[in-house]
Design an enzyme around this catalytic site. Structure first.
Site, PDB file in Angstrom:
ATOM      1  N   CYS A 116       0.893  -1.115  -0.241  1.00  0.00           N
ATOM      2  CA  CYS A 116      -0.086   0.104  -0.033  1.00  0.00           C
ATOM      3  C   CYS A 116       0.738   1.162  -0.036  1.00  0.00           C
ATOM      4  CB  CYS A 116      -0.870   0.080   1.148  1.00  0.00           C
ATOM      5  SG  CYS A 116      -2.022  -1.488   1.328  1.00  0.00           S
ATOM      6  N   HIS A 256      -3.336   6.941   3.781  1.00  0.00           N
ATOM      7  CA  HIS A 256      -3.524   5.502   3.257  1.00  0.00           C
ATOM      8  C   HIS A 256      -5.154   5.143   3.907  1.00  0.00           C
ATOM      9  CE1 HIS A 256      -4.073   1.812   1.615  1.00  0.00           C
ATOM     10  NE2 HIS A 256      -3.703   1.182   2.587  1.00  0.00           N
ATOM     11  N   ASN A 286     -10.276   0.079   1.002  1.00  0.00           N
ATOM     12  CA  ASN A 286      -9.050  -0.135   0.839  1.00  0.00           C
ATOM     13  C   ASN A 286      -8.564  -0.330  -0.540  1.00  0.00           C
ATOM     14  OD1 ASN A 286      -5.944  -0.507   0.993  1.00  0.00           O
ATOM     15  ND2 ASN A 286      -5.965  -1.484   2.899  1.00  0.00           N
TER      16      ASN A 286
HETATM   17  O1  UT7 Z   1      -3.708  -1.555   3.879  1.00  0.00           O
HETATM   18  C1  UT7 Z   1      -2.840  -1.949   4.815  1.00  0.00           C
HETATM   19  C2  UT7 Z   1      -3.085  -3.313   5.382  1.00  0.00           C
HETATM   20  N1  UT7 Z   1      -4.316  -3.511   5.995  1.00  0.00           N
HETATM   21  C3  UT7 Z   1      -4.687  -2.664   7.353  1.00  0.00           C
HETATM   22  O2  UT7 Z   1      -3.999  -1.834   7.658  1.00  0.00           O
HETATM   23  C4  UT7 Z   1      -5.684  -3.295   8.169  1.00  0.00           C
HETATM   24  C5  UT7 Z   1      -5.396  -3.049   9.593  1.00  0.00           C
HETATM   25  N2  UT7 Z   1      -6.161  -3.684  10.428  1.00  0.00           N
HETATM   26  C6  UT7 Z   1      -7.752  -3.361  10.543  1.00  0.00           C
HETATM   27  O3  UT7 Z   1      -8.121  -2.550  10.147  1.00  0.00           O
HETATM   28  C7  UT7 Z   1      -8.429  -4.258  11.780  1.00  0.00           C
HETATM   29  O4  UT7 Z   1      -7.605  -5.004  12.380  1.00  0.00           O
HETATM   30  C8  UT7 Z   1      -9.598  -5.054  11.076  1.00  0.00           C
HETATM   31  C9  UT7 Z   1     -10.485  -4.121  10.445  1.00  0.00           C
HETATM   32  C10 UT7 Z   1      -9.091  -5.832   9.758  1.00  0.00           C
HETATM   33  C11 UT7 Z   1     -10.050  -6.024  11.932  1.00  0.00           C
HETATM   34  O5  UT7 Z   1     -10.669  -5.309  13.011  1.00  0.00           O
HETATM   35  P1  UT7 Z   1     -10.243  -5.491  14.621  1.00  0.00           P
HETATM   36  O6  UT7 Z   1     -11.135  -4.709  15.530  1.00  0.00           O
HETATM   37  O7  UT7 Z   1      -8.646  -5.571  14.719  1.00  0.00           O
HETATM   38  O8  UT7 Z   1     -11.050  -6.973  14.956  1.00  0.00           O
HETATM   39  P2  UT7 Z   1     -10.561  -8.291  15.189  1.00  0.00           P
HETATM   40  O9  UT7 Z   1      -9.724  -8.804  14.145  1.00  0.00           O
HETATM   41  O10 UT7 Z   1      -9.480  -8.225  16.625  1.00  0.00           O
HETATM   42  O11 UT7 Z   1     -11.526  -9.246  15.363  1.00  0.00           O
HETATM   43  C12 UT7 Z   1     -12.695  -8.974  16.429  1.00  0.00           C
HETATM   44  C13 UT7 Z   1     -13.664 -10.024  16.491  1.00  0.00           C
HETATM   45  C14 UT7 Z   1     -13.305 -11.237  16.141  1.00  0.00           C
HETATM   46  O12 UT7 Z   1     -14.263 -12.147  16.924  1.00  0.00           O
HETATM   47  P3  UT7 Z   1     -13.882 -12.768  18.232  1.00  0.00           P
HETATM   48  O13 UT7 Z   1     -12.817 -13.634  17.984  1.00  0.00           O
HETATM   49  O14 UT7 Z   1     -13.778 -11.470  19.145  1.00  0.00           O
HETATM   50  O15 UT7 Z   1     -15.177 -13.738  18.535  1.00  0.00           O
HETATM   51  C15 UT7 Z   1     -13.364 -11.787  14.869  1.00  0.00           C
HETATM   52  O16 UT7 Z   1     -13.592 -12.999  14.487  1.00  0.00           O
HETATM   53  O17 UT7 Z   1     -14.382  -9.761  15.103  1.00  0.00           O
HETATM   54  C16 UT7 Z   1     -14.762 -10.855  14.394  1.00  0.00           C
HETATM   55  N3  UT7 Z   1     -14.621 -10.488  12.861  1.00  0.00           N
HETATM   56  C17 UT7 Z   1     -15.692 -10.092  12.409  1.00  0.00           C
HETATM   57  N4  UT7 Z   1     -17.114 -10.146  12.752  1.00  0.00           N
HETATM   58  C18 UT7 Z   1     -17.880  -9.694  11.739  1.00  0.00           C
HETATM   59  C19 UT7 Z   1     -13.406 -10.174  12.032  1.00  0.00           C
HETATM   60  N5  UT7 Z   1     -14.002  -9.867  10.884  1.00  0.00           N
HETATM   61  C20 UT7 Z   1     -15.636  -9.937  11.062  1.00  0.00           C
HETATM   62  C21 UT7 Z   1     -16.296  -9.564  10.095  1.00  0.00           C
HETATM   63  N6  UT7 Z   1     -17.545  -9.381  10.656  1.00  0.00           N
HETATM   64  N7  UT7 Z   1     -16.203  -9.187   8.830  1.00  0.00           N
END
Ligand code: UT7
Length: 329
Positions: A116, A256, A286
């Site tokens: 990115c 970004h 993104n």
């Molecule tokens: O472009 C450069 C690269 N990318 C980035 O910069 C992305 C950076 N990261 C992020 O933006 C965030 O980490 C995400 C948006 C990808 C994820 O958000 P988060 O607040 O870090 O969520 P998490 O991965 O900690 O997941 C929290 C919960 C999990 O469930 P449990 O284990 O707490 O029961 C996930 O399984 O949310 C769940 N989850 C979802 N639930 C509903 C993960 N994806 C989803 C989804 N819908 N799409």
């Protein structure tokens, strides 16, 4: 006396596919909800390129607009740099394909793979060729068709990405404006945090790699999130310190667009009004290296970004890579 050369952007363009995928569409595909996606990422919809078209199609459209706005012909271009992680083919480069499409046959052509951060890397490379006096006109494109390397069964990633292309024409100037300073960084120890495992020499395509969904993006979102907040803050401090400016002097901060929470955190930390920190993630998701040039083009079209504006750009992504650039428009 010959004045020192600097790099200015004289034309911008963008191309976005017409097809939109909303959060409601995704609710039908994976176990997710509009509420979760909006509150955790800020994304409401993203664009998806039609079947049969490729990233070079998007690049060509954005490039033609940038050339038109710069009042240049393809034959004026000395170098084409395409930043992408979704080229049309592993080889030849997308920049060569774009050169042929544009009939820009004087131009050298190369691709840059810096996740990115690709657009920032590409702009910094173009700047070197301009400052050294080797080239006068460089076309820089950030393009991605991330929907083609998305695992539509992985709710952790499939909600995030979209397709698009942004292009800029950069030119040499002797005026007291242009790129003031830049910073390019990488840390390959984080390579596994955001990776497409198969399709290269380490894991060539096979029946198993396809069956095991190894040709799509795998990401450790939490770790990337923490890394992003840290390096965006560090990069901005470095740029502003070296440019001897304070945040309130900035007219625009192009970040970004990976997560609205990251953007808002940085904006509030710098005490900048929303009008100075453009947001497109709600509409486009993104788009990796296409994100910043498209946001720049939108601000040009809106008439907000003008000659003399003080602009910072900061990006981060796979590699890991990160970097930023400060320029007086
Ligand atoms: O472009 C450069 C690269 N990318 C980035 O910069 C992305 C950076 N990261 C992020 O933006 C965030 O980490 C995400 C948006 C990808 C994820 O958000 P988060 O607040 O870090 O969520 P998490 O991965 O900690 O997941 C929290 C919960 C999990 O469930 P449990 O284990 O707490 O029961 C996930 O399984 O949310 C769940 N989850 C979802 N639930 C509903 C993960 N994806 C989803 C989804 N819908 N799409």
């Amino acid at each position: 006396m010959v004045s020192k050369l600097n790099t200015i952007i004289t034309g911008t363009g963008a191309a976005l596919p017409s097809q939109t995928i909303t959060n409601l569409d995704l609710e039908k595909m994976v176990d997710t909800s509009d509420e979760w996606i909006v509150s955790r990422t800020g994304i409401r919809e993203r664009r998806k390129l039609e079947d049969g078209l490729s990233s070079v199609d998007l690049s060509e459209k954005a490039s033609r607009e940038a050339l038109r706005r710069a009042a240049l012909e393809p034959s004026d271009i000395d170098l084409i740099i395409v930043a992408t992680v979704t080229p049309d083919h592993p080889t030849p480069s997308s920049s060569c394909l774009l050169q042929a499409r544009l009939q820009a046959f004087r131009a050298a052509a190369m691709d840059i793979s810096a996740g990115c951060t690709g657009f920032i890397y590409a702009l910094a490379v173009a700047h070197q060729f301009i400052c050294s006096g080797i080239y006068c006109h460089v076309l820089v494109v950030g393009v991605e068709v991330l929907t083609r390397i998305t695992d539509w069964e992985d709710r952790n990633t499939c909600i995030l990405f979209g397709d698009g292309a942004g292009a800029v024409v950069v030119q040499a100037t002797g005026e007291e404006r242009g790129i003031l300073n830049f910073s390019l960084k990488a840390d390959g120890r984080g390579a596994d945090l955001l990776i497409v495992p198969a399709g290269g020499s380490a894991m060539p395509a096979s029946f198993e790699t396809v069956q095991n969904r190894m040709h799509s993006i795998k990401m450790n979102g939490n770790e990337i999130f923490k890394f992003a907040v840290r390096v965006v803050e560090e990069t901005l401090s470095e740029l502003m310190e070296r440019g001897k400016i304070k945040a309130d002097a900035l007219d625009f901060l192009f970040l970004h667009q990976a997560n609205l929470r990251i953007i808002e955190h940085i904006r509030k930390r710098l005490k900048l009004p929303p009008s100075k920190v453009p947001v497109s993630i709600d509409r486009f998701g993104n788009m990796s290296s296409a994100t910043i040039p498209i946001a720049i083009h939108e601000e040009i079209l809106a008439g907000h970004l003008k000659e003399g504006s003080l602009v910072a750009m900061v990006a981060f992504g796979a590699g890991l890579t990160w970097g930023g650039l400060l320029m007086k428009w």
